[in-house]
Design a protein around this motif. Structure first.
Motif, PDB file in Angstrom:
ATOM      1  N   ASP A 141      31.150-116.431  30.505  1.00  0.00           N
ATOM      2  CA  ASP A 141      30.690-117.616  31.238  1.00  0.00           C
ATOM      3  C   ASP A 141      29.582-117.275  32.231  1.00  0.00           C
ATOM      4  O   ASP A 141      29.266-118.067  33.108  1.00  0.00           O
ATOM      5  N   ASP A 142      28.983-116.073  32.074  1.00  0.00           N
ATOM      6  CA  ASP A 142      27.926-115.618  32.977  1.00  0.00           C
ATOM      7  C   ASP A 142      28.409-115.477  34.408  1.00  0.00           C
ATOM      8  O   ASP A 142      27.644-115.633  35.363  1.00  0.00           O
ATOM      9  N   GLY A 143      29.696-115.179  34.551  1.00  0.00           N
ATOM     10  CA  GLY A 143      30.240-114.841  35.857  1.00  0.00           C
ATOM     11  C   GLY A 143      30.371-113.337  35.993  1.00  0.00           C
ATOM     12  O   GLY A 143      30.207-112.589  35.026  1.00  0.00           O
ATOM     13  N   VAL A 144      30.658-112.885  37.210  1.00  0.00           N
ATOM     14  CA  VAL A 144      30.809-111.452  37.484  1.00  0.00           C
ATOM     15  C   VAL A 144      32.236-111.212  37.954  1.00  0.00           C
ATOM     16  O   VAL A 144      32.555-111.400  39.138  1.00  0.00           O
ATOM     17  N   PRO A 145      33.135-110.815  37.038  1.00  0.00           N
ATOM     18  CA  PRO A 145      34.519-110.588  37.453  1.00  0.00           C
ATOM     19  C   PRO A 145      34.680-109.401  38.377  1.00  0.00           C
ATOM     20  O   PRO A 145      35.575-109.389  39.228  1.00  0.00           O
ATOM     21  N   LEU A 146      33.809-108.382  38.230  1.00  0.00           N
ATOM     22  CA  LEU A 146      33.930-107.207  39.075  1.00  0.00           C
ATOM     23  C   LEU A 146      32.597-106.464  39.129  1.00  0.00           C
ATOM     24  O   LEU A 146      31.990-106.184  38.098  1.00  0.00           O
ATOM     25  N   ALA A 147      32.150-106.169  40.350  1.00  0.00           N
ATOM     26  CA  ALA A 147      30.971-105.326  40.563  1.00  0.00           C
ATOM     27  C   ALA A 147      31.287-104.422  41.749  1.00  0.00           C
ATOM     28  O   ALA A 147      30.996-104.763  42.898  1.00  0.00           O
ATOM     29  N   PRO A 148      31.919-103.256  41.496  1.00  0.00           N
ATOM     30  CA  PRO A 148      32.359-102.396  42.602  1.00  0.00           C
ATOM     31  C   PRO A 148      31.243-101.995  43.548  1.00  0.00           C
ATOM     32  O   PRO A 148      31.454-101.917  44.768  1.00  0.00           O
ATOM     33  N   ALA A 149      30.048-101.737  43.023  1.00  0.00           N
ATOM     34  CA  ALA A 149      28.940-101.297  43.881  1.00  0.00           C
ATOM     35  C   ALA A 149      28.523-102.381  44.872  1.00  0.00           C
ATOM     36  O   ALA A 149      27.955-102.084  45.927  1.00  0.00           O
ATOM     37  N   LEU A 150      28.800-103.640  44.520  1.00  0.00           N
ATOM     38  CA  LEU A 150      28.445-104.759  45.397  1.00  0.00           C
ATOM     39  C   LEU A 150      29.643-105.276  46.190  1.00  0.00           C
ATOM     40  O   LEU A 150      29.468-106.119  47.078  1.00  0.00           O
ATOM     41  N   GLY A 151      30.840-104.820  45.827  1.00  0.00           N
ATOM     42  CA  GLY A 151      32.043-105.350  46.455  1.00  0.00           C
ATOM     43  C   GLY A 151      32.380-106.749  45.988  1.00  0.00           C
ATOM     44  O   GLY A 151      33.019-107.517  46.723  1.00  0.00           O
ATOM     45  N   TRP A 152      31.976-107.117  44.762  1.00  0.00           N
ATOM     46  CA  TRP A 152      32.182-108.468  44.237  1.00  0.00           C
ATOM     47  C   TRP A 152      33.408-108.532  43.334  1.00  0.00           C
ATOM     48  O   TRP A 152      33.665-107.615  42.548  1.00  0.00           O
ATOM     49  N   ARG A 153      34.093-109.663  43.412  1.00  0.00           N
ATOM     50  CA  ARG A 153      35.153-110.028  42.460  1.00  0.00           C
ATOM     51  C   ARG A 153      35.044-111.515  42.158  1.00  0.00           C
ATOM     52  O   ARG A 153      34.954-112.332  43.078  1.00  0.00           O
TER      53      ARG A 153
END
Length: 406
Positions: free
Chosen positions: A164-176
């Protein structure tokens, strides 16, 4: 070529024409300048079909006649090349210390490359979206002011991207669980063109396969260099995504159980050993007291200067990072058997000192014989490879034969 998107599957006459347009555009891109007769002879399409498609594509300014003629017996033939000047694709990438936007036309000509300093790891997802939108609006205004229509925009992210063009996890950015595409569309107030998201590694390998020194290579890996280290994987000419789109996360494969803690929480991951922050910490210990690094370029340039001066500590540290890099690449080589693994970002900038040790480690850890193993090389695309791939991906709908809106 590889495509980020799935090409249309012909189910009726309209879809057949779409597929045939894609065939013509691909042939011209790869073999220009070429004639209508060349296209018919090499694609299997009959001459009447080619003539009709070429006329349509010239009318829509996707192809143009050059006026050149072949050296041949009989009547000279008018030659064709890609046009696409009225159209542009935009690519954005989120880096460790910057945002980048690239615009290209259908022929692959770069229209602009802009960078903005931005510490994404210290920003909230909402702040990053607003910064991306501001940079995209500037690029859209510049491209539109040149009389071009933007056909799409694709963002490269150092993390996982879902369907769905979402970002479930990006550790380098601290995103969930960040719905990046939806939020960016909202910030751009539904711009009237597609907004997509992919991993920075997938977009970088698309740029490499299209524009790099190994363009057209059927089995190719691009290893990104940054705080995150990801692999864009092309096998048999196709992008490998995996079952849920999460393939290529080589940066979070643990290599040393006693190694430093990674952003993902594990120890000794490839990213924790060879990411740009890890290299700076290892080789420039004096940078630590100043707090988190906000701009890595000067630090990488310092490391280059030390290496050029023959500094023993720098050369020893770079050789060790190179060995760890070679260890990680050997896993890819043994699993995928690529022809070439290309490194980008800071890994490319430091390649003269990293790659000798990396190649030796790769050779020691792979089963393929020396004359049949994969090559390990530095990318020549620079630090904007993911943005360039994003701009290329944004044009995929047209390259798949769908005409832009009139």
């Amino acid at each position: 070529m590889i495509s980020i998107h799935t090409p249309p599957q012909p189910t009726d006459l309209g879809d057949v024409r779409v597929a045939n347009r894609a065939v013509v555009l691909r042939h011209v891109r790869l073999h220009a300048p070429c004639s209508r007769a060349d296209i018919a002879a090499h694609t299997g399409l009959n001459k009447a079909t080619v003539s009709s498609l070429v006329t349509e594509l010239i009318d829509r300014r996707l192809l143009r006649e050059t006026g050149l003629t072949e050296n041949r017996v009989g009547r000279p033939a008018t030659m064709l090349v890609l046009d696409g000047e009225p159209y542009a694709g935009l690519g954005l990438q989120i880096g460790a210390d910057e945002l980048v936007v690239v615009a290209v036309d259908l022929g692959g000509n770069r229209l602009l490359t802009w960078r903005r300093a931005f510490a994404a790891a210290a920003a909230t997802p909402g702040q990053t979206v607003q910064a991306l939108a501001a940079l995209a609006r500037r690029a859209i205004n510049r491209v539109s002011g040149q009389g071009r229509t933007v056909l799409g925009l694709t963002v490269g992210v150092p993390g996982l991207v879902d369907t769905d063009d979402g970002v479930p996890l990006a550790p380098a950015l601290g995103w969930r669980d960040v719905p990046l595409a939806a939020e960016l569309r909202r910030a751009l107030r539904d711009p009237g063109f597609a907004v997509g998201v992919d991993t920075d590694a997938n977009l970088a390998v698309l740029a490499e396969q299209r524009h790099g020194a190994y363009a057209g290579t059927a089995d190719l890996v691009h290893l990104t260099g940054g705080v995150a280290v990801g692999a864009g994987l092309v096998s048999g000419g196709r992008l490998l995504r995996g079952g849920r789109g999460f393939a290529g996360e080589i940066g979070h494969v643990p290599l040393d159980p006693a190694g430093p803690v990674c952003a993902c929480g594990r120890r000794g991951c490839l990213a924790a050993l060879t990411g740009v922050d890890a290299v700076v910490r290892r080789l420039l210990p004096d940078a630590a007291p100043d707090g988190p690094v906000a701009d890595y370029l000067p630090e990488v340039e310092r490391i280059q200067a030390l290496a050029r001066s023959g500094d023993d500590a720098a050369l020893s540290g770079l050789a060790e990072v190179g060995r760890q890099l070679g260890h990680g690449v050997s896993i890819l080589a043994n699993l995928l058997d690529p022809q070439v693994v290309v490194v980008g970002g800071h890994l490319a900038a430091l390649a003269p000192w990293l790659l000798p040790a990396a190649r030796a480690e790769l050779a020691a850890r792979t089963l393929a014989p020396p004359d049949g193993g994969c090559r390990l090389e530095a990318s020549n695309l620079g630090s904007a490879a993911s943005a360039l791939g994003g701009a290329t991906a944004a044009l995929a709908t047209v390259e798949a034969g769908r005409l832009p809106a009139a």
